[in-house]
Write an enzyme that holds these catalytic residues in place. Structure first.
Site, mmCIF file in Angstrom:
data_model
loop_
_atom_site.group_PDB
_atom_site.id
_atom_site.type_symbol
_atom_site.label_atom_id
_atom_site.label_comp_id
_atom_site.label_asym_id
_atom_site.label_seq_id
_atom_site.Cartn_x
_atom_site.Cartn_y
_atom_site.Cartn_z
ATOM 1 N N ASP A 3 6.900 -1.546 3.207
ATOM 2 C CA ASP A 3 5.834 -1.674 4.407
ATOM 3 C C ASP A 3 6.543 -2.135 5.805
ATOM 4 O O ASP A 3 5.977 -1.815 6.846
ATOM 5 C CB ASP A 3 4.990 -2.995 3.956
ATOM 6 C CG ASP A 3 3.699 -2.386 3.014
ATOM 7 O OD1 ASP A 3 3.392 -1.395 3.290
ATOM 8 O OD2 ASP A 3 3.137 -3.336 2.353
ATOM 9 N N HIS A 10 -6.963 -2.260 3.610
ATOM 10 C CA HIS A 10 -7.045 -3.945 3.198
ATOM 11 C C HIS A 10 -8.331 -4.230 3.119
ATOM 12 O O HIS A 10 -8.973 -5.280 3.786
ATOM 13 C CB HIS A 10 -6.463 -4.855 4.421
ATOM 14 C CG HIS A 10 -4.812 -4.802 4.067
ATOM 15 N ND1 HIS A 10 -4.025 -5.132 5.134
ATOM 16 C CD2 HIS A 10 -4.068 -4.290 3.026
ATOM 17 C CE1 HIS A 10 -2.636 -4.741 4.657
ATOM 18 N NE2 HIS A 10 -2.882 -4.488 3.360
ATOM 19 N N GLU A 18 1.555 -4.004 -4.359
ATOM 20 C CA GLU A 18 0.276 -3.804 -3.796
ATOM 21 C C GLU A 18 -0.238 -2.563 -4.305
ATOM 22 O O GLU A 18 0.769 -1.558 -4.430
ATOM 23 C CB GLU A 18 0.194 -4.007 -2.320
ATOM 24 C CG GLU A 18 -1.023 -4.214 -1.627
ATOM 25 C CD GLU A 18 -0.927 -4.622 -0.107
ATOM 26 O OE1 GLU A 18 -1.836 -4.792 0.533
ATOM 27 O OE2 GLU A 18 0.114 -4.535 0.220
ATOM 28 N N TYR A 72 0.267 -1.932 13.924
ATOM 29 C CA TYR A 72 0.763 -2.131 12.445
ATOM 30 C C TYR A 72 1.331 -3.724 12.710
ATOM 31 O O TYR A 72 0.979 -4.529 11.567
ATOM 32 C CB TYR A 72 1.489 -1.169 11.735
ATOM 33 C CG TYR A 72 1.716 -1.458 10.255
ATOM 34 C CD1 TYR A 72 1.067 -0.878 9.516
ATOM 35 C CD2 TYR A 72 2.895 -2.059 9.933
ATOM 36 C CE1 TYR A 72 1.181 -0.748 8.063
ATOM 37 C CE2 TYR A 72 3.242 -2.238 8.486
ATOM 38 C CZ TYR A 72 2.510 -1.728 7.681
ATOM 39 O OH TYR A 72 2.734 -1.690 6.388
ATOM 40 N N HIS A 123 7.148 -2.952 -4.149
ATOM 41 C CA HIS A 123 6.028 -3.723 -3.823
ATOM 42 C C HIS A 123 4.773 -3.724 -4.637
ATOM 43 O O HIS A 123 4.665 -2.399 -5.009
ATOM 44 C CB HIS A 123 5.638 -3.477 -2.382
ATOM 45 C CG HIS A 123 4.514 -4.321 -1.752
ATOM 46 N ND1 HIS A 123 4.115 -5.419 -2.202
ATOM 47 C CD2 HIS A 123 3.618 -3.842 -0.463
ATOM 48 C CE1 HIS A 123 3.055 -5.963 -1.311
ATOM 49 N NE2 HIS A 123 2.797 -5.119 -0.356
ATOM 50 N N HIS A 148 5.231 -7.559 3.735
ATOM 51 C CA HIS A 148 4.450 -8.971 4.156
ATOM 52 C C HIS A 148 3.757 -9.515 2.952
ATOM 53 O O HIS A 148 2.924 -10.168 3.109
ATOM 54 C CB HIS A 148 3.352 -8.049 4.943
ATOM 55 C CG HIS A 148 2.269 -7.285 4.254
ATOM 56 N ND1 HIS A 148 0.932 -7.573 4.072
ATOM 57 C CD2 HIS A 148 2.306 -5.936 3.632
ATOM 58 C CE1 HIS A 148 0.448 -6.390 3.428
ATOM 59 N NE2 HIS A 148 1.291 -5.694 3.064
ATOM 60 N N ASP A 183 -1.701 0.101 -3.093
ATOM 61 C CA ASP A 183 -1.471 1.400 -2.090
ATOM 62 C C ASP A 183 0.098 2.134 -2.661
ATOM 63 O O ASP A 183 0.565 3.042 -2.298
ATOM 64 C CB ASP A 183 -1.523 1.188 -0.660
ATOM 65 C CG ASP A 183 -0.784 0.195 -0.187
ATOM 66 O OD1 ASP A 183 -0.672 -1.174 -0.926
ATOM 67 O OD2 ASP A 183 -0.174 0.166 0.957
ATOM 68 N N HIS A 241 4.707 3.793 4.507
ATOM 69 C CA HIS A 241 3.353 4.615 5.132
ATOM 70 C C HIS A 241 3.855 5.269 6.799
ATOM 71 O O HIS A 241 4.655 4.704 7.133
ATOM 72 C CB HIS A 241 2.363 3.564 5.800
ATOM 73 C CG HIS A 241 1.598 2.717 4.513
ATOM 74 N ND1 HIS A 241 0.893 3.358 3.555
ATOM 75 C CD2 HIS A 241 1.807 1.488 4.012
ATOM 76 C CE1 HIS A 241 0.527 2.549 2.744
ATOM 77 N NE2 HIS A 241 1.170 1.088 2.880
#
Length: 399
Positions: free
Chosen positions: A166, A23, A81, A194, A79, A147, A83, A227
């Site tokens: 996530d 992030h 994002e 986390y 998702h 998230h 990553d 992850h």
């Protein structure tokens, strides 16, 4: 290199041993991480998520050694994002018409980040399903604010695998992939870190989503995260932990957090720590210096604590910039049901304690009346005030 998960499901992601921040620089990574992507090969072939953009070429080259990309029938983007979706651009150059299954918010997110409105988006919502043959389906479950607003999970019937994205993950490189192969101390340390630093602000959503998943009555044999370790040994243990962590979590711990200029505030911090040990010998005590301990690790300890004691010298009519920055992050994390006390030193104006108290109250902490405020360096009688402060703090915890 693919790694077998179960039946016709394989891991095709990236173990990122060198990763040290996430992030931007907002989240520290000290045990590496992984970006977990999965390949399902039934009558239809499905790619679930990809990897971070810096690894997209490596990911694509590895994927080509495992499968002809033209055989991929569907892509699931749980998702948007980067990553998780970072390799989409490279993949879609090769198979541009492949349907991408995602939420409505994920479509907006992916278009906003990668600027490809022409891709074949198939928008889904909770309960929608996709038949992939051999009697198996993918069932989609929106995971809004776990998230990001665009997040979802995907459930594979018959194999009973929840691709959770996530949720339930950790930043932890585990070459053997599975939770039963991971070092258990490190696994749980990284899982709670986390949650505390990324998911705690969304705890209300976590509770509601866990209830929703339970109500779907889906048998879950594996939770395949995006992850870290994949949960195959008693996978619902992490779901149970999330339910516990989401419920204003605390342990029997008090954490003293401070920064200092010329060691006066430091000496008070350590005196308070000693006094907690004397008055509450069963309570775990941590004394942590903001500039010398990673901020995510400090926040993890705050998450576990029933109370904190926060100190700073007064500086420029406020507090030290390190403390002000830390307080800004504290407010973002929205901790609940925790008590606090403040302390500090000053030279001529003395506004520091007032700033600390106000900031903590704005962050949801109940701050006790007793505080320690010392002009210049503390003497023995000043340090003795720690006894009264700790006593009042412990009494407040009994209410």
């Amino acid at each position: 290199m693919r790694k077998h998960i179960k039946n016709n499901v394989s891991w095709v992601g990236k173990i990122d041993w060198e990763l040290r921040e996430f992030h931007g620089s907002d989240y520290s990574v000290d045990k590496g991480s992984s970006q977990n992507s999965y390949l399902i090969e039934e009558e239809k072939t499905v790619l679930i998520d990809t990897v971070w953009q810096p690894h997209s070429s490596e990911f694509l080259d590895n994927l080509k050694t495992e499968i002809d990309l033209e055989k991929i029938d569907y892509i699931v983007a749980n998702h948007g994002e980067v990553d998780h979706a970072g390799a989409l651009v490279e993949i879609m150059k090769e198979i541009p018409d492949t349907p991408i299954y995602c939420t409505a918010n994920a479509k907006k997110s992916i278009i906003g980040q990668f600027h490809h409105p022409e891709w074949n988006y198939q928008v889904v919502k909770t309960g929608d399903s996709l038949d992939i043959g051999n009697g198996k389906k993918l069932i989609f479950v929106e995971m809004m604010m776990l998230h990001w607003p665009d997040s979802m999970a995907t459930y594979l019937t018959e194999d009973n695998i929840l691709f959770s994205n996530d949720a339930f993950g950790q930043h932890y490189a585990v070459s053997e992939l599975f939770n039963d192969k991971a070092d258990q101390c490190t696994l749980w340390e990284q899982a709670i870190k986390y949650y505390a630093n990324i998911l705690n602000p969304f705890s209300n959503f976590v509770t509601k989503k866990i209830d929703e998943i339970v109500e779907l009555n889906l048998p879950i044999d594996i939770i395949a995260t995006s992850h870290g370790a994949i949960w195959r040994d008693n996978p619902l243990q992490i779901v149970g932990k999330y339910a516990e962590w989401a419920d204003a979590y605390q342990e029997d711990q008090i954490t003293v957090v401070y920064d200092t200029m010329w060691n006066g505030t430091k000496s008070i911090a350590h005196e308070i720590g000693k006094e907690i040990e004397l008055q509450a010998p069963d309570t775990k005590v941590k004394v942590l210096s903001i500039p010398h301990v990673d901020k995510n690790d400090i926040m993890t300890e705050v998450f576990k604590s029933k109370a904190i004691v926060l100190g700073s010298p007064t500086y420029l009519n406020g507090v030290l910039a390190t403390v002000a920055k830390w307080l800004y992050f504290l407010k973002q994390l929205k901790f609940k049901n925790k008590k606090a006390a403040v302390f500090g030193t000053y030279g001529w104006s003395g506004e520091g304690n007032k700033v600390l108290r106000q900031s903590l109250e704005e962050s949801g902490f109940e701050v006790i009346d007793k505080e320690i405020k010392v002009n210049y360096n503390p003497e023995k009688e000043d340090l003795s005030e720690a006894k009264e402060l700790v006593s009042e703090l412990l009494k407040s915890l009994e209410k």
